[in-house]
Scaffold this motif. Structure first.
Motif, mmCIF file in Angstrom:
data_model
loop_
_atom_site.group_PDB
_atom_site.id
_atom_site.type_symbol
_atom_site.label_atom_id
_atom_site.label_comp_id
_atom_site.label_asym_id
_atom_site.label_seq_id
_atom_site.Cartn_x
_atom_site.Cartn_y
_atom_site.Cartn_z
ATOM 1 N N THR A 1 0.844 -1.185 0.000
ATOM 2 C CA THR A 1 0.000 0.000 0.000
ATOM 3 C C THR A 1 0.882 1.238 0.000
ATOM 4 O OG1 THR A 1 -1.699 -1.166 1.232
ATOM 5 C CG2 THR A 1 -1.800 1.233 1.242
ATOM 6 N N MET A 2 0.654 2.157 -0.918
ATOM 7 C CA MET A 2 1.508 3.324 -1.049
ATOM 8 C C MET A 2 1.124 4.410 -0.040
ATOM 9 S SD MET A 2 3.516 2.462 -3.481
ATOM 10 C CE MET A 2 3.319 0.732 -3.040
ATOM 11 N N SER A 3 2.117 5.029 0.583
ATOM 12 C CA SER A 3 1.881 6.215 1.396
ATOM 13 C C SER A 3 1.684 7.391 0.449
ATOM 14 C CB SER A 3 3.081 6.479 2.316
ATOM 15 O OG SER A 3 3.211 5.445 3.266
ATOM 16 N N LYS A 4 0.798 8.309 0.808
ATOM 17 C CA LYS A 4 0.537 9.441 -0.070
ATOM 18 C C LYS A 4 1.624 10.493 0.084
ATOM 19 C CE LYS A 4 -4.505 8.928 -0.121
ATOM 20 N NZ LYS A 4 -5.805 9.585 0.159
ATOM 21 N N ARG B 1 4.083 16.738 -4.230
ATOM 22 C CA ARG B 1 3.313 16.742 -5.476
ATOM 23 C C ARG B 1 3.620 17.999 -6.288
ATOM 24 N NH1 ARG B 1 1.396 11.851 -7.181
ATOM 25 N NH2 ARG B 1 -0.174 10.968 -5.802
ATOM 26 N N MET C 1 -0.246 9.387 -10.436
ATOM 27 C CA MET C 1 0.532 8.211 -10.046
ATOM 28 C C MET C 1 0.844 8.234 -8.555
ATOM 29 S SD MET C 1 3.202 7.631 -13.190
ATOM 30 C CE MET C 1 2.624 7.016 -14.782
ATOM 31 N N SER C 2 0.773 7.088 -7.916
ATOM 32 C CA SER C 2 1.005 7.022 -6.473
ATOM 33 C C SER C 2 2.415 6.565 -6.119
ATOM 34 C CB SER C 2 -0.008 6.061 -5.828
ATOM 35 O OG SER C 2 0.094 4.767 -6.406
ATOM 36 N N HIS C 3 3.058 5.831 -7.034
ATOM 37 C CA HIS C 3 4.386 5.311 -6.712
ATOM 38 C C HIS C 3 5.459 6.314 -7.132
ATOM 39 C CE1 HIS C 3 7.752 2.659 -6.118
ATOM 40 N NE2 HIS C 3 6.942 1.755 -5.601
ATOM 41 N N TRP D 1 9.178 9.718 -1.933
ATOM 42 C CA TRP D 1 8.567 9.626 -0.611
ATOM 43 C C TRP D 1 8.504 8.163 -0.189
ATOM 44 C CZ3 TRP D 1 6.267 11.668 -4.967
ATOM 45 C CH2 TRP D 1 5.320 10.874 -5.618
ATOM 46 N N THR E 1 7.160 4.699 1.136
ATOM 47 C CA THR E 1 5.928 3.957 0.876
ATOM 48 C C THR E 1 5.718 2.950 1.992
ATOM 49 O OG1 THR E 1 7.158 2.363 -0.464
ATOM 50 C CG2 THR E 1 6.131 4.206 -1.611
#
Length: 330
Positions: free
Chosen positions: A4-7, A13, A86-88, A154, A156
């Protein structure tokens, strides 16, 4: 179960968007300004493509300006969407770097090629602009490298395993040294060879001999990554190519888990060498890929994941997990 990715924070961003938007905006301003300033000195149409017999393609100055605007605007939009959607972090970085490289090459080549045509009466007298092309590629490489450094990363969250998590029997304090070397598969060698041969044929047909630099780079890459050596001991997992570089060392203290997964080279990573997996069990992880097959996937304490395709991956992962288990309290 996937990780699960941390935001990322708003600031991270924003930095991603900024790094992805600045190069297209700068290229848009510089390229359009130069073309507009030179418009009275440029032949219209101007040379835009060269073949074995010299100039074999032309473009209007207005068309060149429109091309620059479309490419830069599209690059800025795609980069912004990638940075926000994208989250990663590794996927964001790879996307921004690739887009920035391409926008500098495409939007930069147009004024670079036009510069040598100022004051020319007949576009068919213009020689292939080898130096401007190489200089543009060099600038694009520098911009890409800068983007790689500037795009923030960042942490994860560490999720559950996606593959098997074996463990070897290892006595407390027992010393060991595990090493394997894995070479390219027939498919990988054929991939490199076919690509190089195709580019050589294209070079011979077009007469643009400077293009030989591309197959030369492919051959160098094949040599550097033709064989991967994996070494594991109580202190670290070390992976390197046939030569001292590229090389990656991950300390055991930075690893939380090792797994055995299956990697499909072309389907999951798009090729061979140092690759980013875009799908499959290793999605989002960087790895060393010389062929398809079993791989060791390690997850770090900050959530980053790395993998290497290697023979006897189960033993390699088992040894890492055995070392990690002995460090757990109780």
């Amino acid at each position: 179960m996937s990780a699960t990715m941390s935001k990322p924070t708003r600031g991270q961003r924003f930095r991603c968007v900024l790094v992805g938007v600045v190069p297209p905006v700068v290229m848009l301003g510089v390229a359009v300004s130069l073309l507009a300033a030179w418009r009275g000195e440029l032949p219209d149409p101007m040379a835009s493509h060269w073949g074995t017999g010299g100039v074999d393609g032309t473009s209007s100055v207005a068309g060149a300006i429109v091309t620059v605007v479309v490419v830069c605007v599209l690059a800025g939009v795609v980069s912004t969407v990638a940075s926000l959607a994208m989250s990663h972090p590794r996927q964001v970085r790879a996307s921004v770097v690739l887009i920035n490289f391409l926008v500098v090459v495409i939007a930069g080549l147009i004024p670079a090629v036009a510069a040598g045509q100022r004051g020319v009466a007949d576009v068919h007298d213009v020689a292939t602009p080898v130096v401007p092309i190489l200089m543009t590629l060099g600038i694009a490489a520098v911009v890409a490298a800068g983007s790689w450094v500037l795009v923030p990363q960042w942490a994860t969250a560490v999720g559950g395993p996606v593959g098997a998590v074996p463990a070897e029997d290892l006595a407390s304090g027992e010393r060991f040294y595990w090493q394997r070397a894995v070479g390219n598969s027939v498919v990988a060698d054929a991939f490199y060879a076919a690509t190089a041969v195709a580019l050589v044929v294209i070079t011979a047909l077009t007469g643009l001999w400077w293009l030989l630099v591309v197959p030369a780079v492919i051959i160098v890459g094949a040599v550097l990554m033709g064989t991967v050596r994996v070494r594991i001991d109580r202190t670290a997992l070390t992976v390197r190519g046939a030569l001292p570089w590229p090389r990656q060392e991950i300390a055991m203290a930075d690893i939380v888990r090792a797994e055995v997964i299956t990697v499909h080279a072309l389907r999951d990573t798009g090729g061979y060498g140092r690759r980013l997996a875009v799908r499959g069990e290793a999605k989002g992880a960087w790895g060393f890929v010389v062929r398809s097959g079993e791989a060791v996937l390690v997850t770090r304490v900050d959530g980053r994941r790395d993998f290497v395709v290697v023979d006897d991956a189960a033993t390699a992962a088992g040894l890492i997990n055995a070392v990690l288990a002995q460090r757990l309290p109780g």
